[in-house]
Design a protein around this motif. Structure first.
Motif, PDB file in Angstrom:
ATOM      1  N   GLU A  43       0.833  -1.200   0.000  1.00  0.00           N
ATOM      2  CA  GLU A  43       0.000   0.000   0.000  1.00  0.00           C
ATOM      3  C   GLU A  43       0.870   1.253   0.000  1.00  0.00           C
ATOM      4  N   ARG A  44       1.972   1.217   0.739  1.00  0.00           N
ATOM      5  CA  ARG A  44       2.860   2.376   0.784  1.00  0.00           C
ATOM      6  C   ARG A  44       3.508   2.617  -0.572  1.00  0.00           C
ATOM      7  N   ILE A  72      -5.739  10.384  -9.181  1.00  0.00           N
ATOM      8  CA  ILE A  72      -4.969  11.151  -8.210  1.00  0.00           C
ATOM      9  C   ILE A  72      -5.054  10.554  -6.808  1.00  0.00           C
ATOM     10  N   SER A  73      -5.870   9.536  -6.632  1.00  0.00           N
ATOM     11  CA  SER A  73      -5.923   8.800  -5.371  1.00  0.00           C
ATOM     12  C   SER A  73      -6.459   7.414  -5.682  1.00  0.00           C
ATOM     13  N   ASP A  75       3.114   6.002  -2.797  1.00  0.00           N
ATOM     14  CA  ASP A  75       4.274   6.749  -3.295  1.00  0.00           C
ATOM     15  C   ASP A  75       4.173   6.965  -4.805  1.00  0.00           C
ATOM     16  N   LYS A  76       3.695   5.947  -5.529  1.00  0.00           N
ATOM     17  CA  LYS A  76       3.526   6.087  -6.979  1.00  0.00           C
ATOM     18  C   LYS A  76       2.493   7.167  -7.295  1.00  0.00           C
ATOM     19  N   ALA A 104      -5.671  15.806  -2.754  1.00  0.00           N
ATOM     20  CA  ALA A 104      -5.453  14.362  -2.810  1.00  0.00           C
ATOM     21  C   ALA A 104      -4.029  14.011  -2.398  1.00  0.00           C
ATOM     22  N   THR A 105      -3.064  14.807  -2.849  1.00  0.00           N
ATOM     23  CA  THR A 105      -1.668  14.558  -2.490  1.00  0.00           C
ATOM     24  C   THR A 105      -1.460  14.710  -0.990  1.00  0.00           C
ATOM     25  N   SER A 106      -2.090  15.712  -0.397  1.00  0.00           N
ATOM     26  CA  SER A 106      -1.972  15.911   1.051  1.00  0.00           C
ATOM     27  C   SER A 106      -2.532  14.716   1.813  1.00  0.00           C
ATOM     28  N   ARG A 107      -3.699  14.238   1.357  1.00  0.00           N
ATOM     29  CA  ARG A 107      -4.296  13.076   2.026  1.00  0.00           C
ATOM     30  C   ARG A 107      -3.424  11.834   1.862  1.00  0.00           C
ATOM     31  N   LEU A 108      -2.863  11.667   0.676  1.00  0.00           N
ATOM     32  CA  LEU A 108      -2.009  10.503   0.427  1.00  0.00           C
ATOM     33  C   LEU A 108      -0.770  10.531   1.315  1.00  0.00           C
TER      34      LEU A 108
END
Length: 347
Positions: free
Chosen positions: A58-59, A216-217, A63-64, A291-295
């Motif tokens: 999942e990590r 994006i997520s 990261d991808k 989305a990037t912040s949540r990821l």
């Protein structure tokens, strides 16, 4: 009792095996003291090893997505900048049109400006990033716009349409005799058709109508580009073309005013449409950022879980290394002493 159990050979062999095990244990403990995690995660976690593997996968996926979002954000930022530039140019051009409408040499002045703007528009729509054309829709590997130049499909089509309607070319002195009514009819029908489908796709654009979509997520996808086939770009191309290549330098004042009035309306519509495209891209930018912040938060939580499962106390591992080294040295010393024993010494 068998003699092998009390022989020096048997004792020496046992000690050598113990030394080998100690060496392996020292190697594992040293690795744990250095890395801060279990030397053999699967062996240490047992049944929890599967959970550890899932979390690590999942990590990697997160990261991808974060890396992909960085590329998406870059494309959106560049596209947004280009749209803003087109709006600024169009608004400035509108002011020039109003000034040229009643000017004696307005047709000549505005033709030069329009030609430069048309070239700039095509260049903007052909911008590429990381080998992909931003305004090509899903045809990212193909240049979206054809240059407007002698011999090009777009230029050839406009020339042919003008000659077919008026019976002479744009550079002919007879252009001055075109009435405002005839010119308006040409603009509203024949010229307009050159910027509608199928002529637009055949002569101007190789872009697809379908824009790029990006994930994006793990659960969200967005439209991450614009296409050169948007009405805003067609309208700008039409306005710049009608003022740069319809013989405006030789048109009589009434016909020129008809062209300019049509261009003013067309450019105004294009500006509104461009603002809509900019708003869409802005929404996509915000969605990508969020989305990037949540990821990243999700990735940090997964990292914490994995660390909690895999980590060891480096200090405790260092103590084990010391103890194991002492045991190993003792085992090697005993082995050496036993190997020196011989029954011959007691005969």
């Amino acid at each position: 009792m068998a003699s092998t159990f009390i022989s020096s050979s048997a004792i020496s062999t046992t000690l050598r095996i113990a030394a080998m095990k100690s060496q392996a244990a020292v190697s594992r403990a040293t690795k744990e003291a250095t890395t801060g995690r279990h030397a053999d995660v699967g062996l240490s976690l047992g049944a929890l090893a599967g959970r550890d593997v899932v979390l690590r996968a999942e990590r990697v996926e997160i990261d991808k997505l974060v890396d992909t979002n960085a590329l998406v954000a870059g494309r959106l930022d560049t596209s947004q900048q280009r749209i803003s530039g087109l709006i600024d140019t169009a608004e400035s051009f509108q002011k020039d049109l109003l000034a040229a409408r009643n000017s004696a040499n307005g047709g000549t002045v505005i033709a030069q400006s329009a030609a430069a703007n048309l070239k700039s528009l095509i260049s903007t729509l052909n911008v590429a990033m990381n080998g992909q054309y931003l305004f090509a829709g899903t045809n990212t590997g193909v240049t979206p716009m054809v240059d407007y130049a002698a011999g090009s499909p777009s230029k050839t089509a406009i020339d042919a349409a003008f000659v077919a309607t008026f019976g002479f070319s744009q550079s002919s002195p007879l252009v001055s005799g075109i009435s405002a009514v005839d010119m308006q009819s040409f603009l509203d029908t024949t010229l307009q058709a050159e910027f509608d489908d199928p002529a637009w796709g055949a002569n101007w654009s190789t872009s697809s109508d379908q824009v790029m979509r990006s994930r994006i997520s793990t659960t969200q996808t967005i439209d991450s580009s614009a296409t050169a086939n948007e009405p805003a770009f067609r309208k700008l191309a039409m306005a710049y073309t009608m003022l740069s290549d319809l013989g405006t330098q030789n048109l009589n004042q009434a016909a020129l005013q008809s062209v300019i009035d049509t261009a003013i309306g067309t450019v105004g519509e294009a500006i509104n449409d461009l603002a809509g495209i900019g708003a869409h891209l802005g929404t996509a930018q915000e969605q990508t950022t969020n989305a990037t912040s949540r990821l990243k938060v999700q990735g940090d939580l997964i990292t914490q879980q994995v660390t909690a499962m895999e980590e060891v106390d480096p200090a405790e591992a260092s103590v084990r290394v010391t103890n194991l080294n002492n045991q190993l040295e003792m085992s090697l010393a005993l082995t050496a002493r036993i190997q020196q024993l011989s029954i011959l010494n007691y005969l």
